[in-house]
Design a protein around this motif. Sequence first.
Motif, mmCIF file in Angstrom:
data_model
loop_
_atom_site.group_PDB
_atom_site.id
_atom_site.type_symbol
_atom_site.label_atom_id
_atom_site.label_comp_id
_atom_site.label_asym_id
_atom_site.label_seq_id
_atom_site.Cartn_x
_atom_site.Cartn_y
_atom_site.Cartn_z
ATOM 1 N N THR A 59 0.801 -1.224 0.000
ATOM 2 C CA THR A 59 0.000 0.000 0.000
ATOM 3 C C THR A 59 0.834 1.274 0.000
ATOM 4 O O THR A 59 0.330 2.356 0.322
ATOM 5 N N GLU A 80 3.024 2.541 1.866
ATOM 6 C CA GLU A 80 3.284 3.243 3.127
ATOM 7 C C GLU A 80 4.786 3.395 3.321
ATOM 8 O O GLU A 80 5.576 2.618 2.796
ATOM 9 N N ASN A 81 5.172 4.393 4.075
ATOM 10 C CA ASN A 81 6.583 4.588 4.392
ATOM 11 C C ASN A 81 7.014 3.516 5.391
ATOM 12 O O ASN A 81 6.322 3.290 6.392
ATOM 13 N N GLY A 141 -7.087 13.791 4.314
ATOM 14 C CA GLY A 141 -6.427 12.974 3.322
ATOM 15 C C GLY A 141 -6.581 13.614 1.950
ATOM 16 O O GLY A 141 -7.525 14.378 1.695
ATOM 17 N N ALA A 177 1.349 12.847 -4.885
ATOM 18 C CA ALA A 177 1.472 12.021 -3.683
ATOM 19 C C ALA A 177 2.888 11.490 -3.503
ATOM 20 O O ALA A 177 3.345 11.282 -2.371
ATOM 21 N N THR A 232 0.328 14.839 -0.062
ATOM 22 C CA THR A 232 -0.212 14.049 1.032
ATOM 23 C C THR A 232 0.827 13.869 2.129
ATOM 24 O O THR A 232 2.031 13.942 1.871
ATOM 25 N N SER A 287 0.736 11.010 3.713
ATOM 26 C CA SER A 287 0.691 9.558 3.870
ATOM 27 C C SER A 287 1.985 8.858 3.487
ATOM 28 O O SER A 287 2.292 7.798 4.025
ATOM 29 N N LYS A 288 2.731 9.408 2.551
ATOM 30 C CA LYS A 288 3.886 8.710 1.995
ATOM 31 C C LYS A 288 5.189 9.186 2.642
ATOM 32 O O LYS A 288 5.758 8.507 3.484
ATOM 33 N N SER A 320 5.188 9.591 6.503
ATOM 34 C CA SER A 320 4.874 8.389 7.304
ATOM 35 C C SER A 320 3.622 8.557 8.160
ATOM 36 O O SER A 320 3.548 8.043 9.269
ATOM 37 N N ALA A 348 0.203 7.892 7.071
ATOM 38 C CA ALA A 348 -0.963 7.391 6.340
ATOM 39 C C ALA A 348 -2.161 7.174 7.259
ATOM 40 O O ALA A 348 -3.314 7.322 6.840
ATOM 41 N N ARG A 395 -4.509 10.744 7.972
ATOM 42 C CA ARG A 395 -5.403 11.282 6.952
ATOM 43 C C ARG A 395 -5.336 12.807 6.875
ATOM 44 O O ARG A 395 -6.233 13.525 7.310
#
Length: 350
Positions: A29, A31-32, A83, A176, A202, A204-205, A208, A210, A213
């Motif tokens: 997914t 993610e970091n 998010g 993103a 974002t 999220s990436k 770190s 995610a 949101r």
Amino acid sequence: MRIAKSVQNLEAYVPGEQPKSQDVVKLNTNENPYPPSPQCAAVLKDFDLDKLRRYPDPVFRDLRAALAELNGTVPERIFIGNGSDEVLSLAAKAFVENDEQIASLDPSYSLYKTLAAIRDVAWVPVGPDLRTAQVGSKVALALITNPNAPTGTLKEIDEIAAFSRVFRGVLLVDEAYADFAPVNCMSLATAAENTNVLVMRTFSKSYSLAGLRVGYCVGPVDLIDALYKIKDSYNVDALAQAVALAAVKDRAHFEDTVAQVVESRGKLTDALRARGWDIPESHTNFLFARPPAPFKADELFAKLRENNIFVRYFPGEKTGDRLRITIGTPQQNTRFLEVLDLLTGGHQDG
């Protein structure tokens, strides 16, 4: 109870699997693999619970100010969402009439097609070369992921800028993964003469976060104001605003984790190519990799999952021959390669 026909017929977006077990190598997914800034932990530890009695700042003044400084613009040109997916959803509402269309690259982030279906408007492909792209007059919103997902490939700023000058609708550049790339399009969004470009980021990436949101976009004041008109009253909670602000301020941690991911990306790319995999140059935190014959992507996906290695597989004519593999820690990447070699007999190119 009546359900709208557009919803009845909707092909829902399917998020990546979130396994409950911790005994997996989770590379599915994007993610970091590294934890957020220690400053985020400090905020959580010291957060005043009394603040939760009250509604959060509806216009995110502190976070907007920090993001404005970071991106060389003013707070009035920044919108923050729950998010970046919320930013996309609001853009589909704010900038598209009921008889208009939404466009994106193909393949790209599959949520774009879902957003068009939710709005009950047509989705149409654009590109792949934006310099020569023929866009119909009904396309009101173009969603261009750069670097693209799931391919990981990067378009140059000049190509996107040229497209923005001829496109009459709103161009939203979804960045993103831009922090893992050598260039980005933020200068298009912050330019004084900009009238139709939004650049979205974002947390999220690269940050770190995610699970928190938080996402945002930068662009012309009138487009930003339109998003504020239709957002939920308090769409980003107080805790999320405080933690995101701490992450923005810790540039050293941010730069260190991004550098580690980029370094591991190069090593994993080399290792898979040595095993005969075809991988376009990635400017993201993942690889879009085609296994060598006789191995099939869908079969390897299933076998890797059986061995607690989670990657992502997208069926379809343009994506079904590849796996999307998130860059993990060096230990996770090594484990992935070990299991892959067991499944393929240590297949080497040539």
